[in-house]
Design a protein around this motif. Sequence first.
Motif, PDB file in Angstrom:
ATOM      1  N   MET A   1      -9.358 -10.439 -42.580  1.00  0.00           N
ATOM      2  CA  MET A   1      -9.811 -11.372 -41.543  1.00  0.00           C
ATOM      3  C   MET A   1      -9.156 -12.742 -41.743  1.00  0.00           C
ATOM      4  O   MET A   1      -9.070 -13.232 -42.869  1.00  0.00           O
ATOM      5  CB  MET A   1     -11.332 -11.523 -41.571  1.00  0.00           C
ATOM      6  N   LEU A   2      -8.702 -13.334 -40.661  1.00  0.00           N
ATOM      7  CA  LEU A   2      -8.170 -14.694 -40.672  1.00  0.00           C
ATOM      8  C   LEU A   2      -9.302 -15.665 -40.390  1.00  0.00           C
ATOM      9  O   LEU A   2     -10.054 -15.487 -39.430  1.00  0.00           O
ATOM     10  CB  LEU A   2      -7.079 -14.844 -39.600  1.00  0.00           C
ATOM     11  N   GLU A   3      -9.442 -16.682 -41.234  1.00  0.00           N
ATOM     12  CA  GLU A   3     -10.473 -17.693 -41.041  1.00  0.00           C
ATOM     13  C   GLU A   3      -9.821 -19.077 -40.979  1.00  0.00           C
ATOM     14  O   GLU A   3      -9.036 -19.429 -41.868  1.00  0.00           O
ATOM     15  CB  GLU A   3     -11.505 -17.640 -42.158  1.00  0.00           C
ATOM     16  N   VAL A   4     -10.155 -19.820 -39.938  1.00  0.00           N
ATOM     17  CA  VAL A   4      -9.563 -21.137 -39.708  1.00  0.00           C
ATOM     18  C   VAL A   4     -10.676 -22.147 -39.448  1.00  0.00           C
ATOM     19  O   VAL A   4     -11.514 -21.951 -38.569  1.00  0.00           O
ATOM     20  CB  VAL A   4      -8.600 -21.114 -38.494  1.00  0.00           C
ATOM     21  N   LYS A   5     -10.667 -23.213 -40.239  1.00  0.00           N
ATOM     22  CA  LYS A   5     -11.600 -24.312 -40.015  1.00  0.00           C
ATOM     23  C   LYS A   5     -10.894 -25.588 -40.438  1.00  0.00           C
ATOM     24  O   LYS A   5     -10.910 -25.975 -41.606  1.00  0.00           O
ATOM     25  CB  LYS A   5     -12.891 -24.116 -40.818  1.00  0.00           C
ATOM     26  N   PHE A  17     -10.558 -27.134 -35.017  1.00  0.00           N
ATOM     27  CA  PHE A  17     -10.587 -25.697 -34.760  1.00  0.00           C
ATOM     28  C   PHE A  17     -11.485 -24.993 -35.777  1.00  0.00           C
ATOM     29  O   PHE A  17     -11.428 -25.288 -36.974  1.00  0.00           O
ATOM     30  CB  PHE A  17      -9.181 -25.098 -34.841  1.00  0.00           C
ATOM     31  N   ASP A  18     -12.283 -24.053 -35.285  1.00  0.00           N
ATOM     32  CA  ASP A  18     -13.210 -23.334 -36.158  1.00  0.00           C
ATOM     33  C   ASP A  18     -13.414 -21.934 -35.583  1.00  0.00           C
ATOM     34  O   ASP A  18     -14.109 -21.759 -34.580  1.00  0.00           O
ATOM     35  CB  ASP A  18     -14.534 -24.081 -36.250  1.00  0.00           C
ATOM     36  N   PHE A  19     -12.791 -20.930 -36.192  1.00  0.00           N
ATOM     37  CA  PHE A  19     -12.941 -19.558 -35.697  1.00  0.00           C
ATOM     38  C   PHE A  19     -12.426 -18.582 -36.741  1.00  0.00           C
ATOM     39  O   PHE A  19     -11.817 -18.955 -37.744  1.00  0.00           O
ATOM     40  CB  PHE A  19     -12.182 -19.352 -34.389  1.00  0.00           C
ATOM     41  N   SER A  20     -12.662 -17.299 -36.499  1.00  0.00           N
ATOM     42  CA  SER A  20     -12.107 -16.222 -37.317  1.00  0.00           C
ATOM     43  C   SER A  20     -11.540 -15.156 -36.394  1.00  0.00           C
ATOM     44  O   SER A  20     -11.918 -15.066 -35.216  1.00  0.00           O
ATOM     45  CB  SER A  20     -13.178 -15.626 -38.235  1.00  0.00           C
ATOM     46  N   ALA A  21     -10.605 -14.352 -36.925  1.00  0.00           N
ATOM     47  CA  ALA A  21      -9.976 -13.308 -36.112  1.00  0.00           C
ATOM     48  C   ALA A  21      -9.806 -12.048 -36.944  1.00  0.00           C
ATOM     49  O   ALA A  21      -9.308 -12.095 -38.073  1.00  0.00           O
ATOM     50  CB  ALA A  21      -8.622 -13.787 -35.596  1.00  0.00           C
ATOM     51  N   ASP A  22     -10.237 -10.919 -36.394  1.00  0.00           N
ATOM     52  CA  ASP A  22     -10.100  -9.616 -37.036  1.00  0.00           C
ATOM     53  C   ASP A  22      -8.805  -8.956 -36.575  1.00  0.00           C
ATOM     54  O   ASP A  22      -8.153  -9.425 -35.636  1.00  0.00           O
ATOM     55  CB  ASP A  22     -11.283  -8.725 -36.648  1.00  0.00           C
ATOM     56  N   PRO A  23      -8.408  -7.840 -37.219  1.00  0.00           N
ATOM     57  CA  PRO A  23      -7.285  -7.064 -36.693  1.00  0.00           C
ATOM     58  C   PRO A  23      -7.539  -6.723 -35.226  1.00  0.00           C
ATOM     59  O   PRO A  23      -8.640  -6.353 -34.849  1.00  0.00           O
ATOM     60  CB  PRO A  23      -7.269  -5.822 -37.573  1.00  0.00           C
ATOM     61  N   GLY A  24      -6.526  -6.832 -34.434  1.00  0.00           N
ATOM     62  CA  GLY A  24      -6.660  -6.716 -32.986  1.00  0.00           C
ATOM     63  C   GLY A  24      -5.942  -7.889 -32.363  1.00  0.00           C
ATOM     64  O   GLY A  24      -5.347  -8.723 -33.060  1.00  0.00           O
ATOM     65  N   ILE A  25      -5.975  -7.970 -31.058  1.00  0.00           N
ATOM     66  CA  ILE A  25      -5.284  -9.039 -30.346  1.00  0.00           C
ATOM     67  C   ILE A  25      -6.303 -10.062 -29.863  1.00  0.00           C
ATOM     68  O   ILE A  25      -7.203  -9.740 -29.080  1.00  0.00           O
ATOM     69  CB  ILE A  25      -4.478  -8.489 -29.155  1.00  0.00           C
ATOM     70  N   VAL A  53      -9.801 -25.589 -44.091  1.00  0.00           N
ATOM     71  CA  VAL A  53      -9.386 -24.387 -44.821  1.00  0.00           C
ATOM     72  C   VAL A  53      -8.755 -23.390 -43.857  1.00  0.00           C
ATOM     73  O   VAL A  53      -9.249 -23.196 -42.737  1.00  0.00           O
ATOM     74  CB  VAL A  53     -10.594 -23.726 -45.533  1.00  0.00           C
ATOM     75  N   VAL A  54      -7.681 -22.750 -44.308  1.00  0.00           N
ATOM     76  CA  VAL A  54      -7.095 -21.596 -43.625  1.00  0.00           C
ATOM     77  C   VAL A  54      -6.972 -20.501 -44.670  1.00  0.00           C
ATOM     78  O   VAL A  54      -6.350 -20.703 -45.721  1.00  0.00           O
ATOM     79  CB  VAL A  54      -5.707 -21.902 -43.033  1.00  0.00           C
ATOM     80  N   SER A  55      -7.578 -19.348 -44.420  1.00  0.00           N
ATOM     81  CA  SER A  55      -7.510 -18.254 -45.386  1.00  0.00           C
ATOM     82  C   SER A  55      -7.343 -16.923 -44.662  1.00  0.00           C
ATOM     83  O   SER A  55      -7.690 -16.787 -43.492  1.00  0.00           O
ATOM     84  CB  SER A  55      -8.768 -18.215 -46.256  1.00  0.00           C
ATOM     85  N   TYR A  56      -6.814 -15.950 -45.409  1.00  0.00           N
ATOM     86  CA  TYR A  56      -6.629 -14.610 -44.843  1.00  0.00           C
ATOM     87  C   TYR A  56      -6.927 -13.572 -45.926  1.00  0.00           C
ATOM     88  O   TYR A  56      -6.312 -13.577 -47.001  1.00  0.00           O
ATOM     89  CB  TYR A  56      -5.207 -14.425 -44.323  1.00  0.00           C
ATOM     90  N   SER A  57      -7.881 -12.714 -45.641  1.00  0.00           N
ATOM     91  CA  SER A  57      -8.254 -11.613 -46.546  1.00  0.00           C
ATOM     92  C   SER A  57      -8.489 -12.106 -47.973  1.00  0.00           C
ATOM     93  O   SER A  57      -8.031 -11.482 -48.939  1.00  0.00           O
ATOM     94  CB  SER A  57      -7.176 -10.529 -46.534  1.00  0.00           C
ATOM     95  N   GLY A  58      -9.175 -13.223 -48.107  1.00  0.00           N
ATOM     96  CA  GLY A  58      -9.511 -13.739 -49.427  1.00  0.00           C
ATOM     97  C   GLY A  58      -8.464 -14.633 -50.048  1.00  0.00           C
ATOM     98  O   GLY A  58      -8.729 -15.287 -51.073  1.00  0.00           O
TER      99      GLY A  58
END
Length: 360
Positions: A1-5, A17-25, A53-58
Amino acid sequence: MLEVKVKGARESFAYDFDFSADPGITALWGKSGAGKTTLLRLIAGLDQADKGVVSYSGDTWFDGARQINVTSAKRRIGYVPQRSALFAHLTVRRNLTYSNWAAGRKARVTLEEVSELLGITRLLERYPRNLSGGEKQRVALGRAMMSNPAILLLDEPFSGLDEQRIDEIAPHILALNRRIKVPILLVTHAVRDVVRLADSMIVIENGMSMDRGSLEQVLPRAGIAAGVDASVNGGLLTGKVVGYDKSYGLNQLEVAGQSLVVSGASIPRGATVRILVNASEVLVAKNSKIQTSARNHLSCNISRIVQLPENCVQLRLVCGDQNFVAKITRQALDELSLKKDGKCVAILKSVSLANQVFPR
């Protein structure tokens, strides 16, 4: 999961900006200048936020408080900018494999797989100057795909292309997503592109993520979110093709347990389709007794009524487990005595839907 804050400012433009995105479009939708490209550049590490913070899969890519800022190259980002930015001195083959021989990345898919998937096998020995706009975009997608990306960032991938070229490229993006199963962020201000491709949607306005969720949830309310013009969209219906009437050239669909027909070329039976319903093209009747040339009469409930400028209102219509919106005048609302939680019939012309049906 991509997490952006993240928060910050570039010159006079502030963002939060504050959101997260799972696999998919995930579609990042909003007007030009809303901050969509800024967001992609922050995720890619091409720009640095003031804090957040910007993180992806931990894995943490950016943390302002801890002074972490991983370089773009180490974030494994597949980035397709508005212009394809292919290397003019390299053949298509060398462009596609650039990250393999220049950066030592091992692709999860082969050159043959990518070429077949994107329909560019015959182009491998050509140079970018000998490609059409649609071909360049497909090569750019292939190059990003072969970079073994953790996520893909697509910035207006259809910019400057006509509908025929978009129809050519869109299925390849869907196939790409199904093949490599990573988050894809799609920047666009065109609601057709959202319906064509996205699984989820984030509305960006004035540097902020104003609304987010599944496409079915967000699209019907996106027209009134953050001042976006409600007339540019209406909502989404999902249906299944149950037949085709050759004599009249009509696809027969089942939508929320009701029948709907759409003009156009035959779509394979059993296919799932999305239908973009423009708010201003929906006629509303009090009941189904009215006779018109429009072929589609959907029984709906009115879940919400929103006042719009210019003496118009927006009706949020619920059809089974689906919903979309209609835009009508306040006079029509009063004369038909339409009320919240009341019933009505949405009338849709099959010809107006013909170019707004997108197979999935």
